[in-house]
Design an enzyme around this catalytic site. Structure first.
Site, PDB file in Angstrom:
ATOM      1  CB  SER A 202      -0.966   0.007   1.186  1.00 18.55           C
ATOM      2  OG  SER A 202      -0.280  -0.186   2.399  1.00 18.55           O
ATOM      3  CG  HIS A 255      -1.507   4.086   3.677  1.00 22.39           C
ATOM      4  ND1 HIS A 255      -2.764   3.801   4.165  1.00 22.39           N
ATOM      5  CD2 HIS A 255      -0.960   2.888   3.334  1.00 22.39           C
ATOM      6  CE1 HIS A 255      -2.968   2.495   4.120  1.00 22.39           C
ATOM      7  NE2 HIS A 255      -1.886   1.919   3.624  1.00 22.39           N
TER       8      HIS A 255
END
EC number: 3.4.21.105
Length: 278
Positions: A202, A255
């Site tokens: 991610s 992230h």
């Protein structure tokens, strides 16, 4: 005749051709390995076509282009819309690096199901302490670890969608550099908060989101883009992660770090672009 552009989406190409027809400019669509080519018969009209093309690339889904197809009485191209299998579609929209990473992630996930998470993490997780710093694969391999079916499906879907178009348009080396840099920096950012107990693609995916979106905004001629609505959703999802709304264990720092890296790399790569958002 002059080739104006190659467009991967046949319907969008047809919409632009029909729109230019309303301006009394005749364009022709021809098949191409990457999609379709648009050709101009009258070279004297090239400057006008290029001007309209710039506007089209900034907002290809604007209703005026679809309306032009209806006005022209042509909502279909003479080119056939071929049916492809899921595997053909998967391969056609991705390069060798995109597909290789997908296969690697799936193989590691299966191995984790068989041997257990910790057995695989002991070899591939982010460096636990300074004694593992020279095991340089760990700085990247943590991105290939996934801990649930939803986790890997979500990440690989975005990786294929974003990494595929980046590799197809900008080359394998560009995607490789972004993948390595974002894996290292997103991993480092997450390690400051959770130690070595994390994994997943991610951080790289958020770097791709930032890179593809900003490049599409500043340099649409590069042929990659992420719709603003999807980018807004991604940012909202990132923010939601800090409030633990869904009760999921989310690598928020990875992230954020990945997104920042992607935006910075895109800003640098498009620094000389003449087309920026006004």
């Amino acid at each position: 005749m002059t080739r104006v552009i190659v467009i991967s989406n046949l319907r969008l190409a047809q919409a632009f051709v029909d729109y230019m027809a309303t301006h009394h400019v005749a364009l022709e669509i021809r098949p191409d390995a990457q999609g379709v080519e648009i050709w101009l018969a009258d070279d004297e009209q090239l400057s006008a076509v290029q001007h309209e093309l710039e506007q089209f690339l900034l907002d290809p889904l604007n209703p005026r282009y679809q309306a032009a197809s209806w006005q022209a009485g042509n909502v279909n191209s003479n080119l056939p819309y071929q049916r492809f299998s899921y595997l053909q579609t998967l391969r056609s929209q991705a390069g060798p690096l995109t597909l290789s990473v997908m296969v690697l992630c799936i193989a590691i996930y299966i191995l984790m199901l068989i041997t257990g998470d910790m057995a695989v993490m002991s070899w591939l997780a982010w460096p636990y302490n300074s004694s593992q710093y020279l095991q340089i694969w760990r700085w990247v391999s943590h991105a290939f670890l996934h801990f649930s079916l939803l986790h890997i499906l979500f990440n690989l879907m975005w990786w294929w969608y974003l990494g595929g178009q980046m590799e197809k348009r900008l080359g394998t080396s560009k995607l490789l550099v972004l993948t390595i840099v974002s894996a290292v920096f997103s991993g480092w950012g997450q390690s400051l908060f959770s130690g070595a107990n994390f994994g997943g693609l991610s951080g790289v995916v958020y770097a791709l989101m930032g890179y593809v979106w900003l490049t599409g905004e500043r340099a649409p001629e590069h042929g990659i883009s992420l719709p603003r609505g999807l980018m807004a959703f991604s940012v909202l999802w990132l923010i939601a992660g800090y409030f633990d709304i869904l009760g999921l264990s989310i690598a928020n720092a990875a992230h954020v770090s990945g997104l920042i890296i992607g935006l910075l790399m895109a800003f640098w790569d498009t620094r000389n672009s003449a087309r920026t958002v006004q």
